[in-house]
Design a protein around this motif. Structure first.
Motif, PDB file in Angstrom:
ATOM      1  N   LEU A 170       3.672  24.537 -11.526  1.00  0.00           N
ATOM      2  CA  LEU A 170       4.013  23.072 -11.347  1.00  0.00           C
ATOM      3  C   LEU A 170       4.848  22.835 -10.349  1.00  0.00           C
ATOM      4  O   LEU A 170       4.721  21.761  -9.526  1.00  0.00           O
ATOM      5  CB  LEU A 170       4.293  22.337 -12.709  1.00  0.00           C
ATOM      6  CG  LEU A 170       3.106  22.122 -13.638  1.00  0.00           C
ATOM      7  CD1 LEU A 170       3.611  21.665 -14.933  1.00  0.00           C
ATOM      8  CD2 LEU A 170       1.907  21.198 -13.164  1.00  0.00           C
ATOM      9  N   LYS A 186      -4.920  22.666  -8.355  1.00  0.00           N
ATOM     10  CA  LYS A 186      -4.320  23.652  -8.782  1.00  0.00           C
ATOM     11  C   LYS A 186      -5.290  24.446 -10.037  1.00  0.00           C
ATOM     12  O   LYS A 186      -5.875  24.039 -10.646  1.00  0.00           O
ATOM     13  CB  LYS A 186      -3.398  23.001  -9.943  1.00  0.00           C
ATOM     14  CG  LYS A 186      -2.233  22.216  -9.201  1.00  0.00           C
ATOM     15  CD  LYS A 186      -1.819  21.208 -10.038  1.00  0.00           C
ATOM     16  CE  LYS A 186      -1.188  20.060  -9.349  1.00  0.00           C
ATOM     17  NZ  LYS A 186      -1.998  18.963  -8.603  1.00  0.00           N
ATOM     18  N   ALA A 258       3.380  17.828 -17.774  1.00  0.00           N
ATOM     19  CA  ALA A 258       3.151  17.821 -16.555  1.00  0.00           C
ATOM     20  C   ALA A 258       3.600  16.514 -15.980  1.00  0.00           C
ATOM     21  O   ALA A 258       3.358  16.208 -14.653  1.00  0.00           O
ATOM     22  CB  ALA A 258       1.773  18.232 -15.960  1.00  0.00           C
ATOM     23  N   LEU A 260       5.426  13.701 -14.075  1.00  0.00           N
ATOM     24  CA  LEU A 260       6.398  13.717 -12.711  1.00  0.00           C
ATOM     25  C   LEU A 260       7.754  13.436 -13.187  1.00  0.00           C
ATOM     26  O   LEU A 260       8.768  13.776 -12.396  1.00  0.00           O
ATOM     27  CB  LEU A 260       5.868  12.782 -11.638  1.00  0.00           C
ATOM     28  CG  LEU A 260       4.559  13.548 -10.616  1.00  0.00           C
ATOM     29  CD1 LEU A 260       4.375  12.736  -9.737  1.00  0.00           C
ATOM     30  CD2 LEU A 260       5.127  14.910 -10.099  1.00  0.00           C
ATOM     31  N   TRP A 266      11.046  21.854 -15.420  1.00  0.00           N
ATOM     32  CA  TRP A 266      10.083  22.956 -15.198  1.00  0.00           C
ATOM     33  C   TRP A 266      10.850  24.024 -14.630  1.00  0.00           C
ATOM     34  O   TRP A 266      10.651  25.223 -14.650  1.00  0.00           O
ATOM     35  CB  TRP A 266       9.185  22.583 -14.085  1.00  0.00           C
ATOM     36  CG  TRP A 266       8.331  21.437 -14.467  1.00  0.00           C
ATOM     37  CD1 TRP A 266       8.010  21.122 -15.700  1.00  0.00           C
ATOM     38  CD2 TRP A 266       7.644  20.398 -13.654  1.00  0.00           C
ATOM     39  NE1 TRP A 266       7.213  19.984 -15.958  1.00  0.00           N
ATOM     40  CE2 TRP A 266       6.893  19.548 -14.489  1.00  0.00           C
ATOM     41  CE3 TRP A 266       7.325  20.570 -12.095  1.00  0.00           C
ATOM     42  CZ2 TRP A 266       6.158  18.493 -14.022  1.00  0.00           C
ATOM     43  CZ3 TRP A 266       6.699  19.651 -11.737  1.00  0.00           C
ATOM     44  CH2 TRP A 266       5.792  18.654 -12.505  1.00  0.00           C
ATOM     45  N   GLU A 306      -2.042   8.975 -13.239  1.00  0.00           N
ATOM     46  CA  GLU A 306      -1.849  10.152 -12.290  1.00  0.00           C
ATOM     47  C   GLU A 306      -0.370  10.690 -12.215  1.00  0.00           C
ATOM     48  O   GLU A 306      -0.270  11.728 -11.630  1.00  0.00           O
ATOM     49  CB  GLU A 306      -2.463   9.958 -10.873  1.00  0.00           C
ATOM     50  CG  GLU A 306      -1.934   8.573 -10.206  1.00  0.00           C
ATOM     51  CD  GLU A 306      -3.008   7.232 -10.560  1.00  0.00           C
ATOM     52  OE1 GLU A 306      -2.715   7.040 -11.784  1.00  0.00           O
ATOM     53  OE2 GLU A 306      -3.272   6.465  -9.805  1.00  0.00           O
ATOM     54  N   LEU A 307       0.492   9.767 -12.476  1.00  0.00           N
ATOM     55  CA  LEU A 307       1.822  10.346 -12.351  1.00  0.00           C
ATOM     56  C   LEU A 307       2.118  11.151 -13.563  1.00  0.00           C
ATOM     57  O   LEU A 307       3.103  12.036 -13.674  1.00  0.00           O
ATOM     58  CB  LEU A 307       2.730   9.172 -12.291  1.00  0.00           C
ATOM     59  CG  LEU A 307       2.735   8.190 -11.015  1.00  0.00           C
ATOM     60  CD1 LEU A 307       3.448   7.040 -11.133  1.00  0.00           C
ATOM     61  CD2 LEU A 307       3.034   9.081  -9.710  1.00  0.00           C
ATOM     62  N   SER A 309      -0.100  13.036 -15.544  1.00  0.00           N
ATOM     63  CA  SER A 309      -0.338  14.524 -15.690  1.00  0.00           C
ATOM     64  C   SER A 309      -1.305  14.925 -14.636  1.00  0.00           C
ATOM     65  O   SER A 309      -1.170  14.317 -13.422  1.00  0.00           O
ATOM     66  CB  SER A 309      -1.393  14.294 -16.920  1.00  0.00           C
ATOM     67  OG  SER A 309      -2.798  13.730 -16.613  1.00  0.00           O
ATOM     68  N   THR A 310      -2.042  16.016 -14.620  1.00  0.00           N
ATOM     69  CA  THR A 310      -2.665  16.372 -13.348  1.00  0.00           C
ATOM     70  C   THR A 310      -3.737  17.293 -14.043  1.00  0.00           C
ATOM     71  O   THR A 310      -4.096  17.574 -15.032  1.00  0.00           O
ATOM     72  CB  THR A 310      -1.793  17.682 -12.809  1.00  0.00           C
ATOM     73  OG1 THR A 310      -2.109  17.873 -11.654  1.00  0.00           O
ATOM     74  CG2 THR A 310      -1.199  18.704 -13.706  1.00  0.00           C
TER      75      THR A 310
END
Ligand code: TRP
Ligand code: MN
Length: 544
Positions: A170, A186, A258, A260, A266, A306-307, A309-310
Motif C-alpha cells: 500500500l 494493485k 487501506a 487513506l 502502514w 474511494e478514499l 478502500s482500494t
C-alpha cells in the motif's frame, strides 16, 4: 455405466489427465477422437474442459471455431509416483473433494464462497489493466517468489506476514499514485503462488541427489526423500491456504486498513528512522494536507468510498495445469467463456511459453487478464505469435508483457520488441520484472540480486519507453514485508554478511520493505518524467 458413475470418472480424469492419460473414460475418449478428427487437430489433442465441452452436442462443438484444446506437450509436468496414492489421499474425486473442502472452510469462516467471489474479479470486463495499457495508469504487481505453507516469512496463513506485505504494498501504491499522479492497479503475487518451474529437475547436496523443490503445491523444500516426493494432496492444501489468504486480504483491504487516513500507520517498525521512512513521512504529510484542503473546500470526505478502500487483485504463475483446470468454471452468463477462478491475473513463465505447448493453450482458453514473461531468449517473432494467440482481439489489458531481460540486456533487446509490437499495431501492457534477469550467486553461496542492478534495469526500461514514445506501464517484483536480507545493497547497504541470519526465502531473493519503498520512489520520479515529456507544451505564439 450409470450416469452418475460416469460423471465421477470423467471429473477424475480432468485433474489427472496431465499425470496419466490412461485413466480417460472410454466413451469420452471415443468422443474426443471423433471430435479431434472432425476438427483436424493432431490425434493427441486434449480439451481443456472435457466434461462441459463434451456434454454439448457434438455437432455444435465442431461448429465452434475457437475450440479450446490442450495438447499435452509440456516440458514441465509432475510425475506423481503413485496415482492410487493420489486417489487415496485426495479422495476419490479430486475436484469434488476440493469443492466440499471449500464448503467446510466456508462454514468455518462464515464467508461467501471463495472461488466464486474470485470469479467476480477475474471476469471483470474490461480488465482494470486495460486503461494502463492505454497509458492511463500503472500496474504494481508483487509478492513472494514462492509462498510457503510453513516458512513464516513467506507463509500466507500467517496473518502478520500478510498484513506486513500489504502495508509495504500500500505504501508503494500510494507513493506511485501521489507522486506520479497515476491510478495504480494493485495486483499481489499472492494467494496461489505455490508452483515453481526449475532449471534442473534434480538437486545434488553432499553427494545425495533428490528431485528439486518445485513449490509447496507439489513437494516440500526440506532436502529429504519424503519432502521431495510430489504429493497430490498438497493441491488441496494450497487451495485452502489461498482461500484463507484471500479472505484475510479482503478483510484488510475493505475493512478500513487501506483508508487513506491511515497512510502513516502502514510504515513498519523496522523501517522507521531510515531515509526511506523520512521520505515517506513527507509524502504522507502532503497527502493529509491535500485531504484537509479538499475538506476545507467543502468536500465531504466521508461520502467518498474511494478514499477509504482500494481494489486489490491476486495473481500467480499458471504452472500446475491440473490445479488451474480444476479451478476453471464456465461463465453461466456467457456460455463458452471460461474463467480460471484461482486468481484474477495469471501469467505464463519464461520456461513454459512455447507456442505449441499446454500452458499457452490453457491460457488462451480462459478469459482472465494474462501475463507473459519475456526473457532474453524471447525472439521477436515468437512474441508476436504469442500475442496473436493469447490476445486475438487485440483487447487492451488482456495481455501484459512482463519483460525480464536483466540490467545488461534490457537496453539492447527491449527497443526491438517495442518496435515490433508497435509496428503490428498490438496493444499490450509493458511491465518490467527487474528481478529474474539479475540473479547471481554471492561469494558465500547464496542466490542474491544486487539492488543496484535492479534499479538500473528499471531505469533503462523507462528510458527505452520514453525514447520509443510508449508507456512503461508496470512493474513485477519479488518482495516481502519482512525485514529480510536477500538482495544486496539499498539505503541500508545489505551485504553478504547479513544473509546468515536474515535470508529466509524458499526460492528467489526478495526485496525487503525498505528496498521496495526506495524502488517505488524511483519509479514515481521516472513516471513523472515520462508524463512531462508526453504533455506537450503549448505551441509558442508569435510575439509572446
Ligand atoms: N481508492 C483509491 C485507489 O485505489 C485511493 C486509495 C485508497 C489508495 N486507499 C489507498 C491508493 C491505498 C493507494 C493505497 O487508488
Ligand atoms: Mn522467482
Amino acid at each position: 455405466m450409470r450416469r452418475r458413475e460416469a460423471r465421477t470418472k470423467i471429473r477424475d480424469s480432468v485433474l489427472v489427465d496431465e499425470v496419466r492419460q490412461s485413466t480417460v473414460d472410454v466413451a469420452l475418449e471415443r468422443k474426443r477422437r471423433k471430435l479431434v478428427a472432425a476438427l483436424g487437430l493432431p490425434a493427441n489433442f486434449r480439451f481443456v474442459n472435457p466434461i462441459r465441452r463434451l456434454r454439448t452436442p457434438f455437432a455444435e462443438l465442431v461448429k465452434r471455431e475457437r475450440i479450446q484444446a490442450v495438447r499435452f506437450k509440456t516440458g514441465i509436468s509432475v510425475d506423481y509416483p503413485d496415482l492410487v496414492q493420489m486417489r487415496h489421499r485426495a479422495g476419490k474425486n479430486v475436484v469434488v473433494e476440493t469443492r466440499s473442502d471449500h464448503q467446510q472452510s466456508k462454514r468455518r469462516m462464515g464467508q461467501p464462497g471463495h472461488d466464486f467471489a474470485l470469479f467476480g474479479a477475474a471476469r471483470q470486463h474490461p480488465a482494470p489493466q486495460g486503461k494502463v495499457a492505454m497509458g492511463e495508469g500503472f500496474l504494481l504487481q508483487g509478492g513472494d517468489c514462492a509462498e510457503s505453507f510453513s516458512e513464516p516469512s513467506a507463509n500466507n496463513v500467517s496473518a502478520n506476514n500478510i498484513r506486513d506485505f500489504l502495508r509495504v504494498f500500500l505504501q508503494m501504491a500510494v507513493v506511485l499514485t501521489y507522486a506520479a499522479a497515476l491510478p495504480v492497479v494493485k495486483v499481489g503475487r499472492i494467494a496461489g503462488q505455490f508452483a515453481k518451474p526449475r532449471t534442473s529437475p534434480m538437486e545434488k547436496k553432499d553427494g545425495k541427489e533428490l528431485p528439486s523443490y518445485r513449490g509447496d503445491v507439489i513437494n516440500g523444500v526440506e532436502f529429504t526423500d519424503d519432502a521431495r516426493r510430489p504429493e497430490p494432496a498438497r493441491q488441496i492444501e494450497a487451495y485452502r491456504h489461498s482461500a484463507a489468504t484471500l479472505n484475510l486480504l479482503r478483510a484488510f483491504v475493505h475493512g478500513g486498513y487501506a483508508n487513506l487516513a491511515n497512510v502513516r500507520e502502514w510504515t513498519l517498525g523496522f523501517v522507521k528512522d531510515s531515509p526511506q521512512s523520512h521520505h515517506y513521512e513527507e509524502l504522507a504529510d502532503r497527502i493529509s494536507e491535500a485531504l484537509g484542503f479538499m475538506q476545507a473546500c467543502g468536500l465531504d470526505l466521508e461520502s467518498h468510498p474511494e478514499l477509504k478502500s482500494t481494489e486489490f487483485y491476486t495473481s500467480h504463475e499458471a504452472l500446475l495445469l491440473g490445479y488451474e483446470q480444476a479451478m476453471t468454471r464456465e461463465d453461466s452468463t456467457r456460455p463458452g467463456t471460461f474463467c480460471c477462478t484461482s486468481a484474477h491475473m495469471l501469467w505464463i513463465g519464461d520456461r513454459t511459453r512455447q507456442v505449441d505447448h499446454a500452458h499457452v493453450e490453457f491460457c488462451r482458453g480462459i478469459m482472465n487478464p494474462l501475463g507473459l514473461k519475456c526473457g532474453p531468449s524471447s525472439k521477436v517473432d515468437e512474441i508476436l505469435r504469442l500475442i496473436d494467440i493469447l490476445n486475438p482481439e487485440n483487447e487492451p489489458g488482456r495481455l501484459t508483457l512482463i519483460v525480464r531481460l536483466g540490467s545488461e540486456k534490457v537496453g539492447d533487446q527491449l527497443p526491438a520488441m517495442i518496435r515490433a509490437v508497435k509496428r503490428e499495431g498490438k496493444v499490450v501492457l509493458w511491465s518490467c520484472d527487474p528481478m529474474h534477469g539479475n540473479t547471481i550467486t554471492s561469494e558465500t553461496g547464496y542466490k542474491t540480486r544486487p539492488f543496484d542492478r535492479i534499479l538500473s534495469e528499471v531505469k533503462t526500461f523507462f528510458a527505452v519507453h520514453r525514447a520509443e514514445g510508449t508507456h512503461g506501464g508496470g512493474v513485477h517484483l519479488e518482495m516481502t514485508g519482512q525485514n529480510v536480507a536477500e538482495c544486496t545493497g539499498g539505503a541500508r547497504m545489505i551485504t553478504d554478511a547479513d544473509f546468515k541470519d536474515r535470508y529466509h526465502t524458499v526460492c528467489d531473493p526478495r526485496l525487503n520493505a525498505e528496498q521496495a519503498i526506495e524502488l517505488a520512489f524511483l519509479m514515481a520520479d521516472l513516471l513523472k518524467a515520462e508524463r512531462a515529456t508526453r504533455a506537450k507544451p503549448l505551441p509558442a505564439v508569435s510575439g509572446l
